[in-house]
Design a protein around this motif. Structure first.
Motif, PDB file in Angstrom:
ATOM      1  N   SER A  11     -16.145  52.832  -1.484  1.00 32.19           N
ATOM      2  CA  SER A  11     -14.465  52.054  -1.113  1.00 32.19           C
ATOM      3  C   SER A  11     -14.588  50.307  -0.736  1.00 32.19           C
ATOM      4  O   SER A  11     -14.189  49.546  -1.140  1.00 32.19           O
ATOM      5  CB  SER A  11     -13.777  52.946   0.031  1.00 32.19           C
ATOM      6  N   LEU A  12     -15.873  50.253   0.026  1.00 36.45           N
ATOM      7  CA  LEU A  12     -15.807  48.852   1.037  1.00 36.45           C
ATOM      8  C   LEU A  12     -16.722  48.109  -0.266  1.00 36.45           C
ATOM      9  O   LEU A  12     -15.670  47.139  -0.789  1.00 36.45           O
ATOM     10  CB  LEU A  12     -17.135  49.158   1.727  1.00 36.45           C
ATOM     11  N   GLY A  13     -18.015  48.773  -0.832  1.00 42.72           N
ATOM     12  CA  GLY A  13     -18.172  48.176  -1.901  1.00 42.72           C
ATOM     13  C   GLY A  13     -17.034  47.253  -2.844  1.00 42.72           C
ATOM     14  O   GLY A  13     -17.258  46.788  -3.969  1.00 42.72           O
ATOM     15  N   LEU A  14     -16.395  48.276  -3.838  1.00 43.18           N
ATOM     16  CA  LEU A  14     -15.602  48.032  -4.959  1.00 43.18           C
ATOM     17  C   LEU A  14     -13.875  46.933  -3.981  1.00 43.18           C
ATOM     18  O   LEU A  14     -13.795  46.480  -4.754  1.00 43.18           O
ATOM     19  CB  LEU A  14     -14.419  49.614  -5.146  1.00 43.18           C
ATOM     20  N   LEU A  15     -14.156  47.518  -2.972  1.00 46.69           N
ATOM     21  CA  LEU A  15     -12.795  46.349  -2.231  1.00 46.69           C
ATOM     22  C   LEU A  15     -13.662  45.053  -1.946  1.00 46.69           C
ATOM     23  O   LEU A  15     -12.949  44.076  -2.091  1.00 46.69           O
ATOM     24  CB  LEU A  15     -13.007  46.612  -0.757  1.00 46.69           C
ATOM     25  N   MET A  16     -14.862  44.933  -2.379  1.00 42.06           N
ATOM     26  CA  MET A  16     -15.812  43.606  -2.181  1.00 42.06           C
ATOM     27  C   MET A  16     -15.476  42.574  -3.490  1.00 42.06           C
ATOM     28  O   MET A  16     -14.703  41.871  -4.010  1.00 42.06           O
ATOM     29  CB  MET A  16     -16.808  43.182  -1.432  1.00 42.06           C
ATOM     30  N   TYR A  17     -15.970  43.643  -3.973  1.00 40.78           N
ATOM     31  CA  TYR A  17     -16.451  43.387  -5.684  1.00 40.78           C
ATOM     32  C   TYR A  17     -15.493  42.949  -6.326  1.00 40.78           C
ATOM     33  O   TYR A  17     -14.835  42.338  -7.059  1.00 40.78           O
ATOM     34  CB  TYR A  17     -17.168  44.191  -6.517  1.00 40.78           C
ATOM     35  N   LEU A  18     -14.281  43.674  -6.127  1.00 37.78           N
ATOM     36  CA  LEU A  18     -12.973  43.397  -7.150  1.00 37.78           C
ATOM     37  C   LEU A  18     -12.341  42.462  -6.673  1.00 37.78           C
ATOM     38  O   LEU A  18     -11.359  41.447  -6.971  1.00 37.78           O
ATOM     39  CB  LEU A  18     -12.312  45.227  -7.191  1.00 37.78           C
ATOM     40  N   ALA A  19     -11.933  42.287  -4.428  1.00 39.16           N
ATOM     41  CA  ALA A  19     -11.464  41.219  -4.230  1.00 39.16           C
ATOM     42  C   ALA A  19     -12.803  40.065  -4.585  1.00 39.16           C
ATOM     43  O   ALA A  19     -11.880  39.256  -5.794  1.00 39.16           O
ATOM     44  CB  ALA A  19     -11.423  41.486  -2.965  1.00 39.16           C
ATOM     45  N   GLY A 241      -9.491  17.844 -17.581  1.00 42.40           N
ATOM     46  CA  GLY A 241      -9.255  17.310 -18.373  1.00 42.40           C
ATOM     47  C   GLY A 241      -9.874  15.608 -17.333  1.00 42.40           C
ATOM     48  O   GLY A 241     -10.389  15.951 -16.692  1.00 42.40           O
ATOM     49  N   ASP A 242      -9.265  14.627 -18.459  1.00 44.80           N
ATOM     50  CA  ASP A 242      -9.636  13.188 -17.309  1.00 44.80           C
ATOM     51  C   ASP A 242      -9.012  12.721 -16.281  1.00 44.80           C
ATOM     52  O   ASP A 242      -8.773  11.827 -15.198  1.00 44.80           O
ATOM     53  CB  ASP A 242      -9.642  12.506 -18.903  1.00 44.80           C
ATOM     54  N   ASP A 243      -8.185  13.927 -16.294  1.00 50.44           N
ATOM     55  CA  ASP A 243      -7.028  13.957 -15.069  1.00 50.44           C
ATOM     56  C   ASP A 243      -7.625  14.308 -14.029  1.00 50.44           C
ATOM     57  O   ASP A 243      -6.982  14.383 -12.965  1.00 50.44           O
ATOM     58  CB  ASP A 243      -4.893  13.958 -15.863  1.00 50.44           C
ATOM     59  N   GLY A 244      -8.290  15.451 -13.653  1.00 50.63           N
ATOM     60  CA  GLY A 244      -9.143  16.075 -12.762  1.00 50.63           C
ATOM     61  C   GLY A 244      -8.334  17.486 -12.973  1.00 50.63           C
ATOM     62  O   GLY A 244      -8.076  17.671 -11.959  1.00 50.63           O
ATOM     63  N   ALA A 245      -7.698  17.995 -13.773  1.00 50.88           N
ATOM     64  CA  ALA A 245      -7.393  19.014 -13.954  1.00 50.88           C
ATOM     65  C   ALA A 245      -8.342  19.694 -12.846  1.00 50.88           C
ATOM     66  O   ALA A 245      -9.707  19.571 -13.963  1.00 50.88           O
ATOM     67  CB  ALA A 245      -7.184  19.581 -15.072  1.00 50.88           C
ATOM     68  N   VAL A 246      -7.891  20.990 -12.593  1.00 47.54           N
ATOM     69  CA  VAL A 246      -8.712  22.052 -11.608  1.00 47.54           C
ATOM     70  C   VAL A 246      -9.013  23.295 -12.089  1.00 47.54           C
ATOM     71  O   VAL A 246      -7.691  23.689 -12.641  1.00 47.54           O
ATOM     72  CB  VAL A 246      -8.975  21.500 -10.101  1.00 47.54           C
ATOM     73  N   LEU A 247     -10.012  24.344 -11.859  1.00 48.65           N
ATOM     74  CA  LEU A 247      -9.553  25.600 -11.771  1.00 48.65           C
ATOM     75  C   LEU A 247      -8.821  26.534 -11.482  1.00 48.65           C
ATOM     76  O   LEU A 247      -8.687  26.156 -10.367  1.00 48.65           O
ATOM     77  CB  LEU A 247     -11.104  26.674 -12.012  1.00 48.65           C
ATOM     78  N   VAL A 248      -8.308  27.618 -12.471  1.00 42.92           N
ATOM     79  CA  VAL A 248      -7.476  28.027 -11.281  1.00 42.92           C
ATOM     80  C   VAL A 248      -8.115  29.311 -11.516  1.00 42.92           C
ATOM     81  O   VAL A 248      -8.737  30.459 -12.348  1.00 42.92           O
ATOM     82  CB  VAL A 248      -6.002  28.669 -12.428  1.00 42.92           C
ATOM     83  N   GLU A 249      -8.873  30.016  -9.605  1.00 41.74           N
ATOM     84  CA  GLU A 249      -9.605  31.353 -10.169  1.00 41.74           C
ATOM     85  C   GLU A 249      -8.735  32.050  -9.231  1.00 41.74           C
ATOM     86  O   GLU A 249      -7.896  31.795  -8.637  1.00 41.74           O
ATOM     87  CB  GLU A 249     -10.841  31.203  -8.436  1.00 41.74           C
ATOM     88  N   ASN A 250      -9.297  33.738  -9.781  1.00 43.42           N
ATOM     89  CA  ASN A 250      -8.011  35.218  -9.038  1.00 43.42           C
ATOM     90  C   ASN A 250      -6.913  34.725  -9.276  1.00 43.42           C
ATOM     91  O   ASN A 250      -6.500  35.224  -8.251  1.00 43.42           O
ATOM     92  CB  ASN A 250      -8.372  35.138  -7.368  1.00 43.42           C
ATOM     93  N   GLY A 251      -6.193  34.155 -10.113  1.00 40.51           N
ATOM     94  CA  GLY A 251      -4.940  34.212 -10.626  1.00 40.51           C
ATOM     95  C   GLY A 251      -4.463  33.530  -9.471  1.00 40.51           C
ATOM     96  O   GLY A 251      -2.922  33.444 -10.010  1.00 40.51           O
ATOM     97  N   ALA A 252      -4.319  32.231  -9.119  1.00 40.24           N
ATOM     98  CA  ALA A 252      -4.121  31.812  -8.169  1.00 40.24           C
ATOM     99  C   ALA A 252      -3.290  30.275  -9.071  1.00 40.24           C
ATOM    100  O   ALA A 252      -4.254  29.283  -8.971  1.00 40.24           O
ATOM    101  CB  ALA A 252      -4.534  31.792  -6.749  1.00 40.24           C
ATOM    102  N   PRO A 253      -2.825  29.982  -8.689  1.00 41.68           N
ATOM    103  CA  PRO A 253      -2.116  28.729  -8.799  1.00 41.68           C
ATOM    104  C   PRO A 253      -3.448  27.511  -8.395  1.00 41.68           C
ATOM    105  O   PRO A 253      -3.173  27.374  -6.414  1.00 41.68           O
ATOM    106  CB  PRO A 253      -0.835  28.098  -8.869  1.00 41.68           C
ATOM    107  N   ALA A 254      -4.101  26.816  -9.268  1.00 38.90           N
ATOM    108  CA  ALA A 254      -4.912  25.158  -8.193  1.00 38.90           C
ATOM    109  C   ALA A 254      -3.781  24.367  -8.227  1.00 38.90           C
ATOM    110  O   ALA A 254      -2.583  24.038  -8.877  1.00 38.90           O
ATOM    111  CB  ALA A 254      -6.189  25.167  -9.489  1.00 38.90           C
ATOM    112  N   VAL A 255      -4.455  23.506  -7.247  1.00 33.09           N
ATOM    113  CA  VAL A 255      -4.373  22.535  -7.297  1.00 33.09           C
ATOM    114  C   VAL A 255      -4.687  21.303  -8.185  1.00 33.09           C
ATOM    115  O   VAL A 255      -5.549  21.042  -7.720  1.00 33.09           O
ATOM    116  CB  VAL A 255      -3.929  21.800  -5.154  1.00 33.09           C
ATOM    117  N   GLU A 256      -3.495  20.486  -8.915  1.00 28.55           N
ATOM    118  CA  GLU A 256      -4.191  19.672  -9.794  1.00 28.55           C
ATOM    119  C   GLU A 256      -4.356  18.201  -8.678  1.00 28.55           C
ATOM    120  O   GLU A 256      -3.791  18.435  -7.690  1.00 28.55           O
ATOM    121  CB  GLU A 256      -3.342  19.056 -10.806  1.00 28.55           C
ATOM    122  N   ALA A 257      -5.478  18.161  -8.837  1.00 28.88           N
ATOM    123  CA  ALA A 257      -6.066  16.698  -8.242  1.00 28.88           C
ATOM    124  C   ALA A 257      -4.702  15.228  -8.765  1.00 28.88           C
ATOM    125  O   ALA A 257      -4.842  15.092  -7.275  1.00 28.88           O
ATOM    126  CB  ALA A 257      -7.849  16.433  -9.180  1.00 28.88           C
TER     127      ALA A 257
END
Length: 501
Positions: A11-19, A241-257
């Motif tokens: 359970s702990l291993g899956l919690l860490m992996y899936l998170a 892009g040239d405007d420095g757009a950043v990744l969105v990780e883990n489904g969370a909205p990233a803050v564009e630079a």
């Protein structure tokens, strides 16, 4: 090894992996708690409604005011421009060329003053991005730098910090947030100095290897110039892009630079004294309340059943933080009324921003409560208690293990104290160990293994910075796990030799 113990480990291993893979712990915690229950042969529905949910609810009831007020205070400090003014002041005094030190200090002052670490991350990231880019420091060190200033010495070590991790031990040991101040300061200096030294070493090494602020993206998600020769940073192809757009990780909205920069520039100018004043009030008023004001008042009514049949020592620390934060919010709003503009909007946004962190943490507490209710957990508990007859060592180990299991400093600490707090207190009293020392060891222990990859604050911080675990987690682990554990060991040794001070 019993099937129940295998279930806990799986359970702990899956919690860490899936998170790590981006699934929210709010849904993971109950599902994986029930998986461990199923493998232990326990009843699923009864465990969910009678164990998981009551533990979640108890945590939320007890600590919701701290999350709520901290989030509102942080939002007011942000939109008023006070957080930016403090960060700019630190950068100006330390020097942009010392970007790592400047950002660490800025985050530390804000979080020590009661500003939510999530708000600090959002407020400081644009400043960090500009400084690191100007100084040529690789961007992937930003999350670890913010984590060092927000998740470590100001969260668990420095005396008087209004962080919830410093409040939780108080009712168990009849102590307050200023317990063992000398040892707390020593631990804080180790975390601060060790973390800054590591990040500076990493920066020098990466720059010498040819890495720049933001390496160009390769097809397939690999980055050039990572010292390791173009390692993959994520399964997804990263497009910038040239405007420095950043990744969105883990489904969370990233803050564009560019968006973050615009938000930062929109903040009003605040006189430095006004920016610092609410933070000074948080620390000073909290100290005055728990050490002078509350002890001089009559709280005999707390012994009535209607109020839980408790003493003032059981609630003074939480009350002190609540009153100090309320006063600071009023001061921050009152002195910045015209700068904030939409006060109602700021308060509402801060209120809503408190909900996800507390529900996530409470859900992790529910997960831990289920795990600790299983028969197989007795094996883990006995192993922890059997490590040493010194309650400081056993306590440090148990809090770290449970913080790691839940991915939450406050959650792991709450579970450990709920299950073993009375036992540790009795052992400490019998051996003549100061309960103030026990408080400080407990708080510092919560800030070790909690920062494993599935920690919600780690995931959120990486999303804010637009970086992945592969890019930045190694350095987060060093400053938020390895160095704090070193500080913990040092404090246990010093406390065992010289007692609390």
């Amino acid at each position: 090894m019993s099937l129940g113990l295998i279930g806990i480990i799986a359970s702990l291993g899956l919690l860490m992996y899936l998170a790590y893979r981006g699934i929210n712990v709010l849904i993971l915690a109950p599902i994986l708690a029930l998986l461990a229950t199923l493998m232990a042969g326990g009843p699923l529905l009864a465990t969910y409604t009678q164990v998981f949910m009551p533990a979640l609810g108890k945590y939320a009831i007890t600590y919701f005011p701290l999350f709520l007020l901290g989030a509102i205070f942080g939002k007011v400090m942000d939109v008023s421009g006070s957080a930016k003014a403090i960060a700019d002041f630190i950068v100006d005094k330390v020097g942009a060329q010392r970007a790592i030190l400047a950002i660490t200090l800025a985050c530390g002052i804000l979080t020590y003053g009661g500003v939510s670490l999530f708000v600090v991350a959002f407020a400081v990231f644009p400043i960090a991005a500009a400084l690191f880019k100007e100084s040529g420091i690789p961007k992937r060190l930003i999350p670890a730098t913010i984590a060092l200033g927000s998740f470590t010495f100001t969260m668990t070590a420095l005396p008087g910090t209004p962080a919830i991790q410093n409040a939780i031990p108080s009712p168990y040991f009849s102590t307050n947030a200023f317990a063992a101040p000398g040892l707390g300061i020593i631990a804080g200096l180790i975390m601060f100095g060790g973390g800054v030294a590591w990040l500076q070493y990493r920066s020098n090494k990466l720059v010498a290897a040819g890495e720049v602020y933001e390496p160009p993206v390769m097809k397939g998600g690999g980055f050039l110039g990572l010292g390791g020769g173009g390692k993959r940073t994520d399964e997804r192809t990263a497009e910038r892009g040239d405007d420095g757009a950043v990744l969105v990780e883990n489904g969370a909205p990233a803050v564009e630079a560019s968006e973050a920069d615009e938000q930062l520039m929109d903040r009003p100018s605040v006189p430095l004294a006004l920016a610092f004043f609410p933070i000074v009030v948080v620390i000073a008023l909290n100290y005055a309340l728990v050490n002078w004001i509350f002890p001089s008042m009559d709280f005999a009514y707390l012994e009535q059943d209607a109020y839980g049949n408790v003493g003032i020592d059981d609630v003074a620390d939480i009350w002190g933080i609540i009153v100090a934060l309320v006063a600071s919010i009023v001061i921050a709003v009152g002195t910045n009324w015209t700068r904030i503009g939409d006060v109602k909007g700021a308060v509402n946004e801060g209120t809503m921003g408190s909900l996800l962190p507390i529900v996530n943490t409470a859900s992790e507490v529910g997960y831990g409560a289920v795990i600790s209710s299983l028969a197989a957990f007795t094996t883990i508990k006995d192993a922890v208690l059997g490590v040493s007859g010194n309650p400081l060592i056993s306590l440090a180990l148990s809090v770290n293990v449970l913080a790691g299991i839940t991915g939450s400093a406050s959650g792991g600490m709450s579970i450990a104290l709920e299950a073993l707090g009375d036992q540790f207190k009795t052992m400490a009293v019998e051996q003549g160990i100061s309960l103030e020392l026990v408080h400080r060891v407990t708080a510092i222990s919560s800030g070790g293994f909690d920062a494993l990859p599935h920690n919600g604050a780690v995931i959120t911080l990486l999303a804010i910075c637009g970086l992945s675990h592969r890019q930045s987690y190694k350095d987060i682990a060093v400053v938020a796990i390895a160095v704090p554990v070193l500080a913990l060991v040092t404090i246990i040794v010093l406390g065992s030799l010289f007692g609390s001070f």
